[in-house]
Structure formats: C-alpha cells, structure tokens
Design a protein around this motif. Structure first.
Motif, PDB file in Angstrom:
ATOM      1  N   LEU A 242       6.498   0.647  16.702  1.00 35.46           N
ATOM      2  CA  LEU A 242       8.205  -0.138  17.299  1.00 35.46           C
ATOM      3  C   LEU A 242       8.280  -1.162  15.634  1.00 35.46           C
ATOM      4  N   HIS A 243       7.275  -1.844  14.509  1.00 40.01           N
ATOM      5  CA  HIS A 243       7.396  -2.517  13.534  1.00 40.01           C
ATOM      6  C   HIS A 243       8.160  -1.684  12.964  1.00 40.01           C
ATOM      7  N   HIS A 244       7.937  -0.444  12.635  1.00 38.00           N
ATOM      8  CA  HIS A 244       8.379   0.317  11.703  1.00 38.00           C
ATOM      9  C   HIS A 244       9.813   0.703  12.356  1.00 38.00           C
ATOM     10  N   LEU A 245       9.524   1.065  13.374  1.00 40.65           N
ATOM     11  CA  LEU A 245      11.892   1.631  13.687  1.00 40.65           C
ATOM     12  C   LEU A 245      12.207   0.387  13.901  1.00 40.65           C
ATOM     13  N   TYR A 246      11.955  -0.716  14.502  1.00 41.60           N
ATOM     14  CA  TYR A 246      12.766  -2.138  13.623  1.00 41.60           C
ATOM     15  C   TYR A 246      13.066  -2.802  12.673  1.00 41.60           C
TER      16      TYR A 246
ATOM     17  N   MET B 248       5.605   4.835   7.773  1.00 41.30           N
ATOM     18  CA  MET B 248       6.148   4.794   6.030  1.00 41.30           C
ATOM     19  C   MET B 248       6.063   5.973   5.124  1.00 41.30           C
ATOM     20  N   LEU B 249       4.956   6.592   5.284  1.00 47.74           N
ATOM     21  CA  LEU B 249       4.892   8.089   4.460  1.00 47.74           C
ATOM     22  C   LEU B 249       4.553   9.360   5.144  1.00 47.74           C
TER      23      LEU B 249
ATOM     24  N   ILE C 246       1.129  -1.482   0.255  1.00 48.89           N
ATOM     25  CA  ILE C 246       0.274   0.251   0.230  1.00 48.89           C
ATOM     26  C   ILE C 246       0.907   0.977   0.139  1.00 48.89           C
ATOM     27  N   ALA C 247       1.917   0.990   0.993  1.00 47.62           N
ATOM     28  CA  ALA C 247       2.698   2.425   0.573  1.00 47.62           C
ATOM     29  C   ALA C 247       3.126   2.948  -0.432  1.00 47.62           C
ATOM     30  N   SER C 248       3.647   1.535  -1.171  1.00 38.65           N
ATOM     31  CA  SER C 248       4.941   1.840  -2.076  1.00 38.65           C
ATOM     32  C   SER C 248       4.028   2.072  -3.195  1.00 38.65           C
TER      33      SER C 248
ATOM     34  N   GLN D  74      10.016   6.212   4.142  1.00 40.16           N
ATOM     35  CA  GLN D  74      10.319   4.689   4.149  1.00 40.16           C
ATOM     36  C   GLN D  74       9.550   3.403   3.967  1.00 40.16           C
ATOM     37  N   LEU D  75       9.554   3.183   2.973  1.00 38.39           N
ATOM     38  CA  LEU D  75       9.486   1.869   2.853  1.00 38.39           C
ATOM     39  C   LEU D  75       9.419   0.765   2.897  1.00 38.39           C
TER      40      LEU D  75
END
Length: 337
Positions: free
Chosen positions: A310-314, A103-104, A70-72, A203-204
C-alpha cells in the motif's frame, strides 16, 4: 566464473555489541568476521564486498527513508555485482524484504536479507551460519527475487513473518512454502521461485511519511474507538479481523463508521489475525457485512507485505481506486491469485 556479491550492513543484532543499555549497533563488522573466520574459510566463500552504512540502526527504528536508501543502494550497484545480501535487524526484516521487493520488481539477480538472533561478538552466535548461507544463496543465479534466509530456510521475502523472538528458528512464510533450505546440500524448489516477466523495473520513490495505518479488532471494540483510529491522516488502513475476515456485524454503529470512512475515500483492507489463512469476506455474514461497508479483502497477503504494498502504490501517486485494483494483482509473488 566466480560470483561477486555485495553485502550491505544496515545494522541489526548481527553486528551489535554490549552497551550500558543493552546490545546496540556496532561498527567494524568486517573486522569481527575476520576474527571469527579463518583465512581458509573466508577464501571458500563467494567473493564479497561489504559496505557498512554510516548510520547503523536497530531495525525497530526503520522508516521509509531507510527503505529508499537500501533500494537505491542496490540499484546503483546492480550492474557491478551478481547478487546482494542485506544484513538487517530481525524485528522489521519482513517489512523491509517486502518493501524492497516492490521497489525492485522483476529482479534478475538474488537479493537476500539475513541477520541473527545473537550478535557475532558472542560465542553462540547464529550470525555466521546465516551470513554464510545468505552468501551461498546470493551466488545462485536461479534466484531472481528478494528472499529472506534464516536458520537454513530460504523464504520469499514478501511472504515472511517473524514468529519467534527467542529461537534461532525465527521466521516462516505462513501462506507459501519455503523456497529452499541448506542442510548438507543446498536444495531449491525451483518450481516455487519467482520468475520475472520482463526487464527490471526499479521504482525507487518511497514517501518519507507512511500512507498506511494498522488497526485490529478485539472483543468489545466500539464505533468511537474505531472512528478515532480511522480519523488519522492516512490514505489506507489494514483492518486485522477474525477468522476468514469476519467482524462484529451486529454493531451497526461500528459498521456505519466503516461506511463513512470508505465513502470519504479511505481504503480499508481486510486481513485475518490468524497465523495462516486467507480472507473470504463472503464465507460468513460477519464478513459480508464488512464487504458491504466498502472494506476490501486482502486475500492471503501478510500484514507486513500489505503495509509495504500500500505504501509503495500510494508513493507512486495512485489514488485509492487505483490501489484497490492492485490488491488482487501479484506484483512480486506476495499474494496467491
């Protein structure tokens, strides 16, 4: 100049059709809309292009790979459109809104998630109003963030939660006011809207396997049960506690389990089970004991937003100490600081 909106149909109730097993994702959403809306009504809407994902899903099946898709997708079309609508299932919509907001980051255009409680194929559907409202919001250049539009309410996406499975009034943002609503007039509270601080930061990367687990305190929970949960191969855990972030401070074995986990490098974040409120681990001795065990307060972030943050940062390659620093930083309006 008229706005041009991109609509991504990912699946969800809005386009479902009856099957032998109950409602299931269905295709040809554009055909369904043309059946429901007259040409005059279609012409009155903001100009939009609808893209139907090849594999439509019930949002209960959402995985990190879907978030990356979705983000991409939005990032690849960002220059071509003035706003974006994502049609998504309601069950995990608050998670997806949150993840896409991380992510965006620093969006300068609106991204609006919506869906429905009753499919468009049914006479009493709420899908038409939600789609029309989302298109209207996606054409409003004052909005520069990921939002959730549902039943007339515009909510910050990473502040939202699904609170009702049976009413059209399915979503709310417990710790943040509504950004706007649509009645006879469209009203936005511009002082509450997120303002990007810099140019778009996309940050995809989104790892396929999650880094985060969720555990919840309950009366009688013991150290053995908690140790089994915390031994799972996760980098971080969200601990859903009582009240303002309290736990059973009289259970020394349980507290020792937390100490062993945090000293081994696992990050444990304290979030309240309460519908509204923030975590203050020093308000009661029962909360202070968790802090002394190395557990970090998550303030007023929703469980959905914290999981995704958390998932994004890791996924970006941060270690637990680096992630810990970011918990009290508002990346996209997800926490009050």
């Amino acid at each position: 100049m008229s706005k041009k909106i991109y609509v991504a149909y990912t699946g969800g109730t809005i386009g479902m059709r009856p099957s032998d097993s109950g409602y299931a994702p269905g295709g040809n959403l554009m055909g369904l809309l043309e059946d429901k809306l007259s040409p005059e009504v279609m012409a009155s809407l903001p100009e939009f292009q609808l893209f139907e994902y090849p594999q439509l899903i019930d949002s209960s099946n959402i995985r990190p790979d879907n978030w990356q898709h979705i983000a991409s997708d939005i990032a690849s079309r960002y220059a071509q459109f003035d706003g974006f609508v994502v049609l998504h299932g309601t069950d995990t919509m608050a998670y997806s809104c949150s993840m896409i907001s991380f992510m965006l980051q620093n969006l300068h255009k609106p991204v609006i998630f919506t869906g429905s409680q009753i499919p468009l194929c049914e006479a009493r559907t709420d899908g038409l109003e939600n789609l029309v409202g989302a298109l209207t919001m996606a054409a409003d250049e004052r909005i520069k963030e990921v939002c959730l539009y549902f039943n007339g309410r515009l909510l910050r996406g990473n502040r939202s939660s699904k609170l009702n499975a049976y009413l059209f009034d399915a979503f709310d943002s417990p710790n943040y006011p509504w950004l706007g609503r649509e009645d006879i007039h469209v009203e936005l509270n511009e002082t509450l809207l997120w303002q990007p601080k810099e140019a778009e930061t996309f940050q995809l990367v989104c790892d396929s396997e999650t880094h985060v687990g969720i555990v919840q305190l309950f009366p009688g929970i013991n150290a053995q049960w908690m140790a089994s949960a915390l031994n799972q191969p996760m980098d971080a855990f969200i601990l859903r506690t009582y009240g303002t972030g309290n736990g059973p401070d009289a259970d020394l074995a349980l507290l020792d389990t937390f100490v062993r986990a945090t000293t081994s490098g696992k990050l444990i974040v304290n979030l309240t089970q309460c519908h509204r409120g923030t975590v203050h681990q020093g308000s009661y001795a029962a909360g202070s004991a968790l802090a002394k065990a190395g557990i970090v307060g998550g303030l007023d972030t929703t469980t959905e937003a914290m999981f995704c943050k958390l998932h994004h940062l890791y996924s970006l390659g941060m270690n637990s100490e680096e992630v810990k620093v970011q918990l009290s930083v508002s990346l996209a309006g997800e926490v009050s600081v």
